[in-house]
Design a protein around this motif. Structure first.
Motif, PDB file in Angstrom:
ATOM      1  N   ILE A 296       0.858  -1.180   0.000  1.00 12.36           N
ATOM      2  CA  ILE A 296       0.000   0.000   0.000  1.00 12.36           C
ATOM      3  C   ILE A 296       0.893   1.228   0.000  1.00 12.36           C
ATOM      4  CG2 ILE A 296      -1.806   1.298   1.202  1.00 12.36           C
ATOM      5  CD1 ILE A 296      -2.675  -1.332   2.513  1.00 12.36           C
ATOM      6  N   THR A 297       0.736   2.052  -1.034  1.00 15.03           N
ATOM      7  CA  THR A 297       1.515   3.288  -1.166  1.00 15.03           C
ATOM      8  C   THR A 297       0.558   4.467  -1.202  1.00 15.03           C
ATOM      9  OG1 THR A 297       3.209   2.131  -2.452  1.00 15.03           O
ATOM     10  CG2 THR A 297       3.179   4.545  -2.594  1.00 15.03           C
ATOM     11  N   LEU A 298       0.846   5.478  -0.423  1.00 10.17           N
ATOM     12  CA  LEU A 298       0.049   6.707  -0.449  1.00 10.17           C
ATOM     13  C   LEU A 298       0.925   7.849  -0.932  1.00 10.17           C
ATOM     14  CD1 LEU A 298      -2.571   7.990   2.035  1.00 10.17           C
ATOM     15  CD2 LEU A 298      -0.745   9.528   1.314  1.00 10.17           C
ATOM     16  N   ILE A 299       0.424   8.561  -1.948  1.00  6.91           N
ATOM     17  CA  ILE A 299       1.148   9.699  -2.513  1.00  6.91           C
ATOM     18  C   ILE A 299       0.447  10.980  -2.100  1.00  6.91           C
ATOM     19  CG2 ILE A 299       1.947  10.791  -4.632  1.00  6.91           C
ATOM     20  CD1 ILE A 299       1.654   8.021  -5.987  1.00  6.91           C
ATOM     21  N   GLU A 300       1.186  11.890  -1.522  1.00  4.24           N
ATOM     22  CA  GLU A 300       0.626  13.202  -1.197  1.00  4.24           C
ATOM     23  C   GLU A 300       1.736  14.237  -1.296  1.00  4.24           C
ATOM     24  OE1 GLU A 300      -0.900  13.618   2.751  1.00  4.24           O
ATOM     25  OE2 GLU A 300       0.874  12.761   3.711  1.00  4.24           O
ATOM     26  N   SER A 301       1.314  15.478  -1.471  1.00  4.99           N
ATOM     27  CA  SER A 301       2.271  16.573  -1.576  1.00  4.99           C
ATOM     28  C   SER A 301       2.015  17.577  -0.470  1.00  4.99           C
ATOM     29  CB  SER A 301       2.144  17.263  -2.944  1.00  4.99           C
ATOM     30  OG  SER A 301       2.913  18.448  -2.967  1.00  4.99           O
ATOM     31  N   ASP A 302       3.061  17.904   0.254  1.00  2.00           N
ATOM     32  CA  ASP A 302       2.935  18.926   1.294  1.00  2.00           C
ATOM     33  C   ASP A 302       2.582  20.282   0.697  1.00  2.00           C
ATOM     34  OD1 ASP A 302       3.496  17.185   3.355  1.00  2.00           O
ATOM     35  OD2 ASP A 302       5.654  17.547   3.283  1.00  2.00           O
ATOM     36  N   ALA A 303       2.832  20.442  -0.609  1.00  2.00           N
ATOM     37  CA  ALA A 303       2.562  21.728  -1.263  1.00  2.00           C
ATOM     38  C   ALA A 303       1.088  21.898  -1.601  1.00  2.00           C
ATOM     39  CB  ALA A 303       3.393  21.843  -2.538  1.00  2.00           C
ATOM     40  N   ILE A 304       0.333  20.800  -1.543  1.00  2.00           N
ATOM     41  CA  ILE A 304      -1.093  20.858  -1.859  1.00  2.00           C
ATOM     42  C   ILE A 304      -1.875  20.796  -0.558  1.00  2.00           C
ATOM     43  CG2 ILE A 304      -3.013  19.743  -3.058  1.00  2.00           C
ATOM     44  CD1 ILE A 304      -0.983  18.580  -5.004  1.00  2.00           C
ATOM     45  N   GLY A 305      -2.623  21.833  -0.269  1.00  2.00           N
ATOM     46  CA  GLY A 305      -3.383  21.873   0.970  1.00  2.00           C
ATOM     47  C   GLY A 305      -4.587  20.949   0.916  1.00  2.00           C
ATOM     48  N   THR A 306      -5.136  20.642   2.091  1.00  2.00           N
ATOM     49  CA  THR A 306      -6.362  19.860   2.186  1.00  2.00           C
ATOM     50  C   THR A 306      -7.489  20.763   2.649  1.00  2.00           C
ATOM     51  OG1 THR A 306      -5.907  19.221   4.476  1.00  2.00           O
ATOM     52  CG2 THR A 306      -5.060  17.779   2.749  1.00  2.00           C
TER      53      THR A 306
ATOM     54  N   GLU B 128       1.505   3.972   8.889  1.00  2.00           N
ATOM     55  CA  GLU B 128       2.916   3.704   8.590  1.00  2.00           C
ATOM     56  C   GLU B 128       3.473   2.600   9.481  1.00  2.00           C
ATOM     57  OE1 GLU B 128       4.660   7.748   6.589  1.00  2.00           O
ATOM     58  OE2 GLU B 128       4.502   7.743   8.772  1.00  2.00           O
ATOM     59  N   THR B 129       2.979   2.486  10.704  1.00  2.00           N
ATOM     60  CA  THR B 129       3.433   1.374  11.559  1.00  2.00           C
ATOM     61  C   THR B 129       2.921   0.039  11.035  1.00  2.00           C
ATOM     62  OG1 THR B 129       1.524   1.470  13.059  1.00  2.00           O
ATOM     63  CG2 THR B 129       3.422   2.856  13.603  1.00  2.00           C
ATOM     64  N   MET B 130       1.858   0.087  10.205  1.00  2.00           N
ATOM     65  CA  MET B 130       1.314  -1.152   9.638  1.00  2.00           C
ATOM     66  C   MET B 130       1.840  -1.412   8.227  1.00  2.00           C
ATOM     67  SD  MET B 130      -2.653  -1.236  11.042  1.00  2.00           S
ATOM     68  CE  MET B 130      -3.144   0.397  10.467  1.00  2.00           C
ATOM     69  N   GLY B 131       2.839  -0.648   7.803  1.00  2.00           N
ATOM     70  CA  GLY B 131       3.510  -0.949   6.542  1.00  2.00           C
ATOM     71  C   GLY B 131       3.146  -0.081   5.364  1.00  2.00           C
ATOM     72  N   VAL B 132       2.286   0.913   5.542  1.00  3.62           N
ATOM     73  CA  VAL B 132       1.949   1.799   4.434  1.00  3.62           C
ATOM     74  C   VAL B 132       3.154   2.675   4.115  1.00  3.62           C
ATOM     75  CG1 VAL B 132       0.475   3.704   3.666  1.00  3.62           C
ATOM     76  CG2 VAL B 132      -0.504   1.801   4.973  1.00  3.62           C
ATOM     77  N   ARG B 133       3.461   2.802   2.836  1.00  2.00           N
ATOM     78  CA  ARG B 133       4.593   3.629   2.399  1.00  2.00           C
ATOM     79  C   ARG B 133       4.066   4.970   1.901  1.00  2.00           C
ATOM     80  NH1 ARG B 133       8.017   4.143  -2.645  1.00  2.00           N
ATOM     81  NH2 ARG B 133       6.357   3.014  -3.731  1.00  2.00           N
ATOM     82  N   ARG B 134       4.558   6.046   2.454  1.00  2.11           N
ATOM     83  CA  ARG B 134       4.172   7.377   2.012  1.00  2.11           C
ATOM     84  C   ARG B 134       5.216   7.902   1.032  1.00  2.11           C
ATOM     85  NH1 ARG B 134       5.510  12.697   2.816  1.00  2.11           N
ATOM     86  NH2 ARG B 134       3.789  14.216   2.725  1.00  2.11           N
ATOM     87  N   VAL B 135       4.753   8.445  -0.098  1.00 11.39           N
ATOM     88  CA  VAL B 135       5.623   9.049  -1.091  1.00 11.39           C
ATOM     89  C   VAL B 135       5.230  10.512  -1.217  1.00 11.39           C
ATOM     90  CG1 VAL B 135       6.303   9.083  -3.520  1.00 11.39           C
ATOM     91  CG2 VAL B 135       5.923   6.888  -2.353  1.00 11.39           C
ATOM     92  N   GLU B 136       6.200  11.391  -1.039  1.00  9.00           N
ATOM     93  CA  GLU B 136       5.970  12.832  -1.161  1.00  9.00           C
ATOM     94  C   GLU B 136       6.152  13.249  -2.610  1.00  9.00           C
ATOM     95  OE1 GLU B 136       5.686  16.906  -0.940  1.00  9.00           O
ATOM     96  OE2 GLU B 136       5.128  15.477   0.622  1.00  9.00           O
ATOM     97  N   GLY B 137       5.204  14.033  -3.113  1.00 10.49           N
ATOM     98  CA  GLY B 137       5.384  14.540  -4.466  1.00 10.49           C
ATOM     99  C   GLY B 137       4.073  14.919  -5.124  1.00 10.49           C
ATOM    100  N   ARG B 138       4.208  15.744  -6.133  1.00 13.92           N
ATOM    101  CA  ARG B 138       3.044  16.187  -6.911  1.00 13.92           C
ATOM    102  C   ARG B 138       2.957  15.355  -8.190  1.00 13.92           C
ATOM    103  NH1 ARG B 138       0.474  21.340  -7.345  1.00 13.92           N
ATOM    104  NH2 ARG B 138       2.079  22.248  -6.004  1.00 13.92           N
TER     105      ARG B 138
END
Length: 501
Positions: A35-45, A175-185
């Motif tokens: 499981i990979t989650l992609i998000e960008s700190d530059a994009i607000g929620t 993340e403790t359960m193995g999800v990988r976070r990828v930073e980027g737009r």
């Protein structure tokens, strides 16, 4: 030959993305699929102070979350229901509580017994028969415990919390359960030339992230479901005309930590108030056809409990949903799937039910039409049932003081809602349809609160002598009063169990 899905890519973080990531990681486990989650700190929620409904407790328990730690970390508070001000008419207010009113008797809904005596002053206050409504009025809270037949055994509640902090909390857990976070737009989406399925997304850095199942949590823009796959959006503005919101936090004031959300109707929309431990969340939902952004901000800022803590932030939206929530190998969850204005705090529920239904219809590598069709049918039906409940608040009103309310009061409404209203007006009865989110108690609370009248109550209640009905209702109201007296102050409970640092 069909194989299991071995890689899941979630596009977007925020509440929707991290709820999805945490739940999939918890249920599927680390060996089933990456499981990979992609998000960008530059994009607000969009995240603001969030109000929820009791079903969020089920989700948190599924993840093994300790309630006190969760409330502490999200600077949250507890919620027993929603107070509505100026909705049925200016100067009127009512409470939509969690849980039930009274108890059903002789196989007949308590609502009918109350309707039989509602004309009598001693029984006119519907809130007297709801522990949640009475406790909210008194600023009391505690969770339920085994108290036998006491109303204290059935306390129903939800939470207010900082949505950004909740997303961070879930991120840690995921993340403790193995999800990988990828930073980027994401700058490009690649599709399989034969199936049309999404094959990979490309980041600004040039990195490609491939996957078998893609979950679109990218917000209103719908990067995958809308911009890439072209699934159209079903617009419900004719029934729910509000299309803007402006939000601003303010300082808490003494006595302000109320265990309920407040919704106050104004001339062309309504204002929310969500009390957190460290501040109060506020916002104005409105229709730009009747109110400008500047006027909306001025109305909001002029009706805060305390000093504003930030500049107003504007949000544009269209109430409705995607024609299909699941297209090919892409499932939309959260704002990318649709938006129901926050009047009854259903946003997180729609995320939660989207996740649950994905898991119960989880695909293999075929992404078969049967599973997709069932998922889409259930999610569309859920959306429509919630839509009808929200429309009721706008349509069942005596307000005619502004063009906005004139429109809402006289607009055409879906036939399913019209039938519900006709049945209530005829016999006082409310029914829950197809296991919909809002049960008969919720419909009853809003119909009565908005000022709807019934021609006759359920005649079956007349099998009980009127004197016995009075005695039973008086006993129930007395039990509610005693239970409220037993409960601690809401703020005191938080200080003892889950105060934020």
């Amino acid at each position: 030959m069909a194989e299991r899905v071995r890689s899941i890519v979630i596009v977007g973080g925020g509440t929707a993305g991290w709820m999805t990531a945490a739940a999939l990681a918890r249920i599927l486990g680390p060996d089933y699929a990456s499981i990979t989650l992609i998000e960008s700190d530059a994009i607000g929620t969009v995240g603001v102070g969030e109000a929820t409904i009791p079903q969020i407790g089920t989700f948190n328990r599924l993840l093994g979350i300790d309630e006190n730690d969760f409330v502490r970390r999200t600077k949250g508070s507890f919620k027993l229901g929603i107070e509505f001000v100026n909705w049925g008419g200016i100067g009127r207010r009512y409470f939509h509580p969690f849980g039930k009113y009274g108890i059903d008797m002789e196989g007949v809904s308590f609502h009918a017994y109350w309707q039989r005596l509602a004309h009598e002053a001693a029984f006119a206050d519907l809130d007297a028969f709801s522990l949640m409504a009475r406790a909210a009025r008194a600023n009391k809270f505690m969770p339920p415990f085994d108290a036998g037949n006491s109303p204290l055994s059935g306390i129903a509640y939800a939470y207010h919390f900082d949505a950004g902090l909740y997303a961070l909390y879930l991120r840690e857990l995921a993340e403790t359960m193995g999800v990988r976070r990828v930073e980027g737009r994401i700058v490009d989406v690649q599709r399989d030339g034969e199936s049309g399925h999404i094959a990979a997304v490309q980041l600004e850095s040039g990195t490609q992230v491939a996957g078998a199942l893609f979950i679109d949590c990218s917000g209103f823009g719908g990067l995958l479901i809308g911009k890439t796959l072209g699934v159209p959006y079903i617009d419900w503005s004719a029934h729910l005309p509000c299309n803007r919101a402006v939000a601003v936090p303010c300082a808490s004031v003494a006595g302000g930590l109320t265990p309920f959300t407040r919704s106050t109707a104004h001339g062309a929309g309504w204002q929310w108030r969500i009390p957190l431990q460290h501040r109060t969340g506020n916002g104005m939902v409105y229709c730009s056809d009747y109110l400008s952004d500047d006027e909306a901000a001025a109305t909001l800022l002029g009706n805060l409990d305390g000093a504003a803590l930030a500049d107003p932030r504007f949000i544009r939206f269209t109430t409705g949903h995607r024609a299909r929530f699941w297209e090919g190998n892409c499932v939309a969850i959260g704002l990318s799937a649709g938006f129901m204005e926050p009047l009854e705090s259903t946003s997180i529920w729609m995320i939660q039910t989207g996740i649950a239904r994905l898991l119960s219809n989880f695909p293999d590598s075929r992404f078969a039409e049967a599973e997709r069709a069932r998922y889409n049918r259930l999610m569309i039906e859920e959306s429509e049932l919630i839509r009808d409940f929200l429309i009721l608040h706008y349509h069942a009103t005596e307000r005619s003081d502004t063009p906005f309310w004139d429109y809402c009061r006289t607009m055409a409404i879906p036939e399913r809602l019209a039938e519900k209203m006709r049945v209530f007006e005829s016999s006082g009865r409310c029914f829950r349809e197809h296991d919909e989110l809002f049960n008969d108690t919720s419909w009853f609370a809003v119909m009565v609160g908005q000022g709807m009248r019934w021609h006759r109550h359920d005649p079956v209640v007349e099998l009980m002598r009127e004197a016995d009905t009075r005695a039973r209702l008086a006993h129930i109201a007395g039990a509610v009063d005693k239970s409220v007296d037993y409960m601690p102050d809401h703020a005191a409970y938080i200080r003892q169990h889950c105060a934020a640092g």
